[in-house]
Design an enzyme around this catalytic site. Structure first.
Site, PDB file in Angstrom:
ATOM      1  N   ASP A  31       0.758  -1.122   0.025  1.00  0.00           N
ATOM      2  CA  ASP A  31      -0.120   0.134  -0.107  1.00  0.00           C
ATOM      3  C   ASP A  31       0.853   1.379  -0.020  1.00  0.00           C
ATOM      4  O   ASP A  31       1.992   1.216   0.553  1.00  0.00           O
ATOM      5  CB  ASP A  31      -0.953  -0.106   1.271  1.00  0.00           C
ATOM      6  CG  ASP A  31      -2.151   0.982   1.079  1.00  0.00           C
ATOM      7  OD1 ASP A  31      -2.145   1.431   0.000  1.00  0.00           O
ATOM      8  OD2 ASP A  31      -2.644   1.249   2.037  1.00  0.00           O
ATOM      9  N   HIS A  48       2.617   3.163  -9.051  1.00  0.00           N
ATOM     10  CA  HIS A  48       2.330   1.512  -9.502  1.00  0.00           C
ATOM     11  C   HIS A  48       3.584   1.042 -10.090  1.00  0.00           C
ATOM     12  O   HIS A  48       4.327  -0.168  -9.702  1.00  0.00           O
ATOM     13  CB  HIS A  48       1.217   1.379 -10.277  1.00  0.00           C
ATOM     14  CG  HIS A  48      -0.144   1.767  -9.449  1.00  0.00           C
ATOM     15  ND1 HIS A  48      -0.298   1.258  -8.206  1.00  0.00           N
ATOM     16  CD2 HIS A  48      -1.127   2.553  -9.725  1.00  0.00           C
ATOM     17  CE1 HIS A  48      -1.341   1.821  -7.657  1.00  0.00           C
ATOM     18  NE2 HIS A  48      -1.936   2.476  -8.568  1.00  0.00           N
ATOM     19  N   LEU A 141      11.365 -19.912  -3.271  1.00  0.00           N
ATOM     20  CA  LEU A 141      10.103 -19.480  -2.895  1.00  0.00           C
ATOM     21  C   LEU A 141       8.994 -19.684  -3.545  1.00  0.00           C
ATOM     22  O   LEU A 141       8.958 -19.553  -4.628  1.00  0.00           O
ATOM     23  CB  LEU A 141      10.556 -17.701  -2.914  1.00  0.00           C
ATOM     24  CG  LEU A 141       9.310 -16.945  -2.320  1.00  0.00           C
ATOM     25  CD1 LEU A 141       9.039 -16.869  -0.766  1.00  0.00           C
ATOM     26  CD2 LEU A 141       9.458 -15.462  -2.787  1.00  0.00           C
TER      27      LEU A 141
HETATM   28  C1  FPP Z   1      -2.261   0.205  -3.314  1.00  0.00           C
HETATM   29  O1  FPP Z   1      -1.901   1.303  -3.236  1.00  0.00           O
HETATM   30  C2  FPP Z   1      -1.594  -0.533  -4.466  1.00  0.00           C
HETATM   31  C3  FPP Z   1      -2.436  -1.220  -5.235  1.00  0.00           C
HETATM   32  C4  FPP Z   1      -3.889  -1.416  -5.214  1.00  0.00           C
HETATM   33  C5  FPP Z   1      -1.591  -1.901  -6.452  1.00  0.00           C
HETATM   34  C6  FPP Z   1      -0.519  -2.710  -6.059  1.00  0.00           C
HETATM   35  C7  FPP Z   1      -0.074  -2.968  -7.238  1.00  0.00           C
HETATM   36  C8  FPP Z   1       1.380  -3.108  -7.479  1.00  0.00           C
HETATM   37  C9  FPP Z   1       2.466  -2.764  -6.583  1.00  0.00           C
HETATM   38  C10 FPP Z   1       1.862  -3.440  -9.051  1.00  0.00           C
HETATM   39  C11 FPP Z   1       1.519  -4.753  -8.845  1.00  0.00           C
HETATM   40  C12 FPP Z   1       2.421  -5.389  -9.982  1.00  0.00           C
HETATM   41  C13 FPP Z   1       3.037  -6.572  -9.983  1.00  0.00           C
HETATM   42  C14 FPP Z   1       3.984  -6.991 -10.960  1.00  0.00           C
HETATM   43  C15 FPP Z   1       2.773  -7.662  -8.794  1.00  0.00           C
HETATM   44  P1  FPP Z   1      -2.558   2.420  -3.441  1.00  0.00           P
HETATM   45  O2  FPP Z   1      -2.612   2.965  -4.834  1.00  0.00           O
HETATM   46  O3  FPP Z   1      -4.102   2.415  -3.025  1.00  0.00           O
HETATM   47  O4  FPP Z   1      -1.694   3.721  -2.765  1.00  0.00           O
HETATM   48  P2  FPP Z   1      -2.684   4.855  -2.226  1.00  0.00           P
HETATM   49  O5  FPP Z   1      -3.356   4.122  -0.946  1.00  0.00           O
HETATM   50  O6  FPP Z   1      -1.452   5.591  -1.585  1.00  0.00           O
HETATM   51  O7  FPP Z   1      -3.525   5.555  -2.992  1.00  0.00           O
END
Ligand code: FPP
Length: 246
Positions: A31, A48, A141
């Site tokens: 997050d 992201h 893993l």
């Molecule tokens: C939450 O942060 C994050 C997500 C909903 C997306 C997570 C996705 C990735 C890290 C990329 C995935 C890729 C792979 C290859 C697994 P948020 O966007 O809600 O953050 P915020 O709360 O600060 O808005």
């Protein structure tokens, strides 16, 4: 390229971290990507991208230290509510990652996706099938990516499977439920990490986390470093886990 070489050189001088013991299964809620981007006046997509890079670094590190299971929350059943552009952006990062599948062979990581695949684009479903098949015999893993995953959705799905199997109500046990979840056959996560200053589970592994330990931190996911994981594991090793006993 320069940054990569620098990283390799630095890792040669870095003191190896060793732990008395490791959790069996770490689950991470990745997050804070959006806030990380906002702090830098960048679009959320940049957050992201940075989050995806961080995921690869942390997964590699978990493999290196000998962790058995890592499960990351990449996209929840609720994340479809986000603007289409953002959803497309996350799906494209996943596509890129899956197409880069040669890394799994080199790294000996066994990859599995958990969640409802039905609404995903056909090409992503095919890539997932290929990568899971190709990596299934890896002995390193076990890396689970939770994609279109929701804990309640998972339990509803499990209950439907159990009812359809015709098992009598009196024969249903904890084990029956566990064996019908996406995580069937895996140990429950014993350690859940959530960065970014939020203190909730957000529908993540809600059945499996019954006895998990938690580690929260204000660090935004793209800023999360291997040293933070080391700190979290050291903290986990100090916990007194009683499972309701004394
Ligand atoms: C939450 O942060 C994050 C997500 C909903 C997306 C997570 C996705 C990735 C890290 C990329 C995935 C890729 C792979 C290859 C697994 P948020 O966007 O809600 O953050 P915020 O709360 O600060 O808005």
């Amino acid at each position: 390229m320069c940054a990569y070489l620098l990283g390799v050189i630095m890792s040669l001088f870095k003191k190896e971290t060793t732990f008395n013991s490791l959790p069996e299964h770490i689950a991470i809620i990745m997050d804070g990507n959006g806030r990380w981007a906002k702090k830098r006046s960048l679009p959320r997509s940049a957050g992201h991208v940075a989050g995806s890079k961080k995921f690869k670094e942390i997964a590699r590190y978990c493999n290196k230290i000998g962790l058995h299971y890592l499960t990351v929350y990449a996209f929840s059943t609720e994340n479809w509510k986000r603007p289409k552009e953002e959803v497309d952006n996350i799906m494209n990062l996943l596509r890129e990652y899956l197409k880069d599948a040669k890394n799994f062979k080199e790294e000996n990581i066994c990859l599995k996706f958990i969640g409802d695949r039905e609404p995903l684009d056909e090409d992503i479903k095919l890539l997932i099938d290929d990568v899971e098949e190709e990596s299934k015999n890896a002995t390193g893993l076990k890396l689970n990516i939770a994609l279109n995953y929701g804990g309640r959705d998972e339990i509803v799905n499990a209950v439907r499977k159990i009812v359809k199997s015709g098992i009598s109500a009196d024969c249903i046990t904890d084990e029956t439920i566990s064996q019908n979840l996406y995580t069937a056959g895996m140990p429950d996560p014993d350690f859940i990490i959530r960065p970014s200053g939020e203190y909730r589970l957000s529908n993540y592994l809600i059945w499996q986390s019954a006895y998990a330990e938690y580690w929260f931190s204000d660090i935004l996911w793209p800023d999360f470093k291997t040293k933070h994981l080391d700190m979290a594991i050291e903290d986990f090793n100090k916990r007194n886990r009683r499972y309701g006993g004394i």
